[in-house]
Design a protein around this motif. Structure first.
Motif, PDB file in Angstrom:
ATOM      1  N   UNK A  45       0.829  -1.211   0.000  1.00 12.12           N
ATOM      2  CA  UNK A  45       0.000   0.000   0.000  1.00 12.12           C
ATOM      3  C   UNK A  45       0.863   1.262   0.000  1.00 12.12           C
ATOM      4  N   UNK A  46       1.960   1.225   0.703  1.00 11.87           N
ATOM      5  CA  UNK A  46       2.823   2.400   0.833  1.00 11.87           C
ATOM      6  C   UNK A  46       3.623   2.672  -0.432  1.00 11.87           C
ATOM      7  N   UNK A  47       4.033   1.611  -1.141  1.00 10.61           N
ATOM      8  CA  UNK A  47       5.006   1.783  -2.211  1.00 10.61           C
ATOM      9  C   UNK A  47       4.461   1.661  -3.629  1.00 10.61           C
ATOM     10  N   UNK A  48       3.509   0.795  -3.839  1.00  9.82           N
ATOM     11  CA  UNK A  48       2.904   0.680  -5.156  1.00  9.82           C
ATOM     12  C   UNK A  48       3.818   0.226  -6.279  1.00  9.82           C
ATOM     13  N   UNK A  49       4.884  -0.505  -5.965  1.00 13.24           N
ATOM     14  CA  UNK A  49       5.734  -1.080  -7.012  1.00 13.24           C
ATOM     15  C   UNK A  49       5.703  -2.598  -6.861  1.00 13.24           C
ATOM     16  N   UNK A  50       6.075  -3.328  -7.916  1.00 17.23           N
ATOM     17  CA  UNK A  50       6.096  -4.792  -7.809  1.00 17.23           C
ATOM     18  C   UNK A  50       7.028  -5.251  -6.684  1.00 17.23           C
ATOM     19  N   UNK A  65      -0.731 -17.687  -2.289  1.00 16.50           N
ATOM     20  CA  UNK A  65      -1.915 -16.979  -2.807  1.00 16.50           C
ATOM     21  C   UNK A  65      -2.070 -15.622  -2.116  1.00 16.50           C
ATOM     22  N   UNK A  66      -1.869 -15.564  -0.809  1.00 13.41           N
ATOM     23  CA  UNK A  66      -1.957 -14.296  -0.082  1.00 13.41           C
ATOM     24  C   UNK A  66      -0.890 -13.318  -0.553  1.00 13.41           C
ATOM     25  N   UNK A  67       0.303 -13.818  -0.789  1.00 13.32           N
ATOM     26  CA  UNK A  67       1.390 -12.955  -1.266  1.00 13.32           C
ATOM     27  C   UNK A  67       1.051 -12.381  -2.635  1.00 13.32           C
ATOM     28  N   UNK A  68       0.603 -13.222  -3.531  1.00 16.61           N
ATOM     29  CA  UNK A  68       0.269 -12.777  -4.885  1.00 16.61           C
ATOM     30  C   UNK A  68      -0.871 -11.760  -4.846  1.00 16.61           C
ATOM     31  N   UNK A  73       4.922  -9.956  -7.086  1.00 15.95           N
ATOM     32  CA  UNK A  73       4.834 -10.161  -8.532  1.00 15.95           C
ATOM     33  C   UNK A  73       5.883 -11.135  -9.051  1.00 15.95           C
ATOM     34  N   UNK A  74       6.866 -11.466  -8.215  1.00 18.11           N
ATOM     35  CA  UNK A  74       7.918 -12.412  -8.598  1.00 18.11           C
ATOM     36  C   UNK A  74       8.258 -13.238  -7.365  1.00 18.11           C
ATOM     37  N   UNK A  75       8.321 -14.552  -7.566  1.00 17.05           N
ATOM     38  CA  UNK A  75       8.629 -15.459  -6.462  1.00 17.05           C
ATOM     39  C   UNK A  75       9.769 -16.371  -6.889  1.00 17.05           C
TER      40      UNK A  75
END
Length: 129
Positions: A45-50, A65-68, A73-75
């Motif tokens: 929420x604070x940063x808005x980047x991937x 699933x929670x992370x995505x 955006x990359x795991x």
């Protein structure tokens, strides 16, 4: 990862993606990690980047699933691939008294492919490239 520090880092470096620590780590887990999804939400929420999750091997499907769903955006799941390759090597050598490099290489490649394909499906990324 501290939420404020992450914002400062992005502002000062112009990073276009950020690898974060929320209870994850590289390598083989002894137990399933307990990820701080609340912290992930704050960072997103604070940063808005991937955002990037290093050390994804061994994470539960629910946490993936929670992370995505909350900005990841990359795991990275290299350990899962390495473990599958190691299992394949051990299985092959145990079953064949005279293993050869070409067959072994092919089996390692196929074991890695299976792990990657399973993660692509789990991450709901199949057909999106």
């Amino acid at each position: 990862t501290d939420v404020g520090e992450s914002a400062r880092f992005i502002a000062e470096t112009g990073a276009d993606a950020l690898a974060i620590a929320i209870g994850n780590l590289h390598g083989r887990y002894i137990a399933t990690p307990r990820l701080n999804i609340g912290r992930l939400r704050e960072i997103d929420a604070r940063n808005g980047i991937p955002l990037v999750l290093h050390g994804g091997s061994g994470t539960s499907e629910e946490d993936f699933k929670s992370c995505i769903g909350n900005g990841i955006c990359k795991i990275n799941v290299a350990t899962a691939m390495q473990l599958a390759a190691t299992d394949e090597i051990c299985s092959y050598i145990a079953a064949d008294a005279s293993p050869n490099y070409i067959d072994l290489k092919s089996r390692i490649t196929e074991a890695s492919r299976r792990v990657v394909a399973a993660h692509i499906r789990l991450f709901e990324s199949d057909g999106k490239a």
